[in-house]
Design an enzyme around this catalytic site. Structure first.
Site, PDB file in Angstrom:
ATOM      1  N   PRO A  85       0.925  -1.231   0.234  1.00 57.80           N
ATOM      2  CA  PRO A  85       0.322   0.384  -0.190  1.00 57.80           C
ATOM      3  C   PRO A  85       0.790   1.404   0.067  1.00 57.80           C
ATOM      4  O   PRO A  85       0.607   2.453  -0.289  1.00 57.80           O
ATOM      5  CB  PRO A  85      -1.063  -0.050   0.793  1.00 57.80           C
ATOM      6  N   GLU A 112       2.955  -7.127   8.140  1.00 53.89           N
ATOM      7  CA  GLU A 112       3.349  -5.417   8.556  1.00 53.89           C
ATOM      8  C   GLU A 112       4.027  -5.370   7.103  1.00 53.89           C
ATOM      9  O   GLU A 112       4.438  -4.457   6.887  1.00 53.89           O
ATOM     10  CB  GLU A 112       3.445  -4.820   9.117  1.00 53.89           C
ATOM     11  N   ARG A 154      -1.331  -9.563 -20.094  1.00 58.21           N
ATOM     12  CA  ARG A 154      -2.786  -9.244 -21.498  1.00 58.21           C
ATOM     13  C   ARG A 154      -2.267  -8.330 -22.574  1.00 58.21           C
ATOM     14  O   ARG A 154      -2.945  -8.027 -24.189  1.00 58.21           O
ATOM     15  CB  ARG A 154      -4.193  -8.658 -20.903  1.00 58.21           C
ATOM     16  N   ASP A 169      -9.922  -0.713 -24.200  1.00 57.49           N
ATOM     17  CA  ASP A 169     -10.519  -1.037 -22.863  1.00 57.49           C
ATOM     18  C   ASP A 169     -10.559   0.939 -22.318  1.00 57.49           C
ATOM     19  O   ASP A 169      -9.619   1.438 -22.520  1.00 57.49           O
ATOM     20  CB  ASP A 169      -9.843  -1.361 -22.236  1.00 57.49           C
TER      21      ASP A 169
HETATM   22  N1  LIG Z   1      -3.130  -2.951  -1.107  1.00 56.15           N
HETATM   23  C1  LIG Z   1      -2.823  -2.858   0.027  1.00 56.15           C
HETATM   24  C2  LIG Z   1      -2.063  -3.803   0.439  1.00 56.15           C
HETATM   25  O1  LIG Z   1      -3.687  -3.732   1.810  1.00 56.15           O
HETATM   26  C3  LIG Z   1      -1.587  -5.146   0.936  1.00 56.15           C
HETATM   27  C4  LIG Z   1      -0.378  -5.017  -0.130  1.00 56.15           C
HETATM   28  C5  LIG Z   1      -0.316  -4.803  -1.843  1.00 56.15           C
HETATM   29  C6  LIG Z   1      -1.848  -3.318  -1.823  1.00 56.15           C
HETATM   30  N2  LIG Z   1      -1.383  -3.095  -2.805  1.00 56.15           N
HETATM   31  O2  LIG Z   1      -0.910  -3.457  -3.802  1.00 56.15           O
HETATM   32  O3  LIG Z   1      -2.526  -1.763  -3.187  1.00 56.15           O
END
Ligand SMILES: Nc1c(O)cccc1[N+](=O)[O-]
Length: 242
Positions: A85, A112, A154, A169
């Site tokens: 994230p 984490e 793809r 697309d």
């Molecule tokens: N959002 C998220 C996550 O919460 C855990 C691993 C990977 C991601 N992501 O790639 O967005």
């Protein structure tokens, strides 16, 4: 292209052997190997995580285990992708960039995430990309890896059934930065809902105009951020009238 995926839940990656991608793997157009991270664990409990330095909730994935895995799975020339994230936003442009590479290695973290030294150490010998597919919380990187792998593969010649759709697309190379217009098929009326008459007209210019207008309307309603990024030079008078 060769794909390697490392995860403590290898079975999460089973969808990679389905559908068009699965066919490309089966006939050798794509090489795919999924690895269980615990293969590189060293203690009798095959542990892969530990408590975070500095305190805090959750567990961090151990650098020794991950580094041993990447030493084996990511040789010089590979690109390591770490879904997180905290990563750079993944986009269609990123997918196109990754589609030009020979070897992608996906390091799927849980808990984490990975000890940051895993990234720092691997980056000494290969390119490491920390990528995010969106601002929401997932349980780990596996689902994100599936998203990235699908978006990338793809684009590879011969993998996608209809190369044209990779262009038209939403966000495709042929898309002018707009969301895709609505699509319709038979029957011409369904539960009292009719197909827009212009699509039945056979007037290709009018159909193209309608589709462009619908793309502009949909994008303005749902993604004003994309409208703000449009190059005004690409908008004609009819566009401006929408
Ligand atoms: N959002 C998220 C996550 O919460 C855990 C691993 C990977 C991601 N992501 O790639 O967005």
């Amino acid at each position: 292209m060769r794909l390697d995926v490392v995860s403590i839940f290898p079975e999460y990656l089973a969808p990679l052997r389905q559908s068009l991608l699965g066919r490309a793997v089966a006939d050798g157009r794509i090489q795919l190997e999924v690895h269980d991270l615990r293969r590189w664990a060293t203690d009798r409990h095959r542990s892969v995580d530990d408590t975070p330095y500095g305190g805090g909730a959750g567990m961090v994935m151990r650098p020794d285990v991950w580094a041993a895995a990447l030493d084996d799975v990511a040789p010089a020339g590979a690109t390591v992708v770490v879904p997180t994230p905290a990563g750079h936003p993944f986009s269609q442009a990123t997918a196109a960039d990754l589609a030009r590479r020979e070897h992608l290695v996906f390091a799927c973290g849980r808990y984490e995430g990975l000890d940051q030294r895993v990234v720092l150490d691997a980056a000494r010998r290969v390119e490491v990309l920390e990528l995010s597919i969106g601002d929401y919380v997932l349980a780990g990187g596996e689902v994100a890896a599936l998203v990235v792998i699908e978006a990338v593969t793809r684009l590879l010649p011969g993998v996608l059934g209809n190369p044209e759709s990779a262009v038209t697309d939403s966000f495709g190379e042929g898309s002018p930065g707009l969301l895709e217009h609505p699509a319709y098929t038979r029957p011409v009326e369904f539960r009292g809902l009719a197909v827009p008459p212009v699509l039945l007209s056979g007037n290709h210019a009018a159909i193209a105009r309608w589709r462009r207008d619908e793309s502009l309307r949909r994008t303005a309603r749902r993604r004003p951020d994309l409208v703000a990024r449009l190059d005004p030079a690409t908008l004609d008078a009819a566009d401006r009238a929408v």
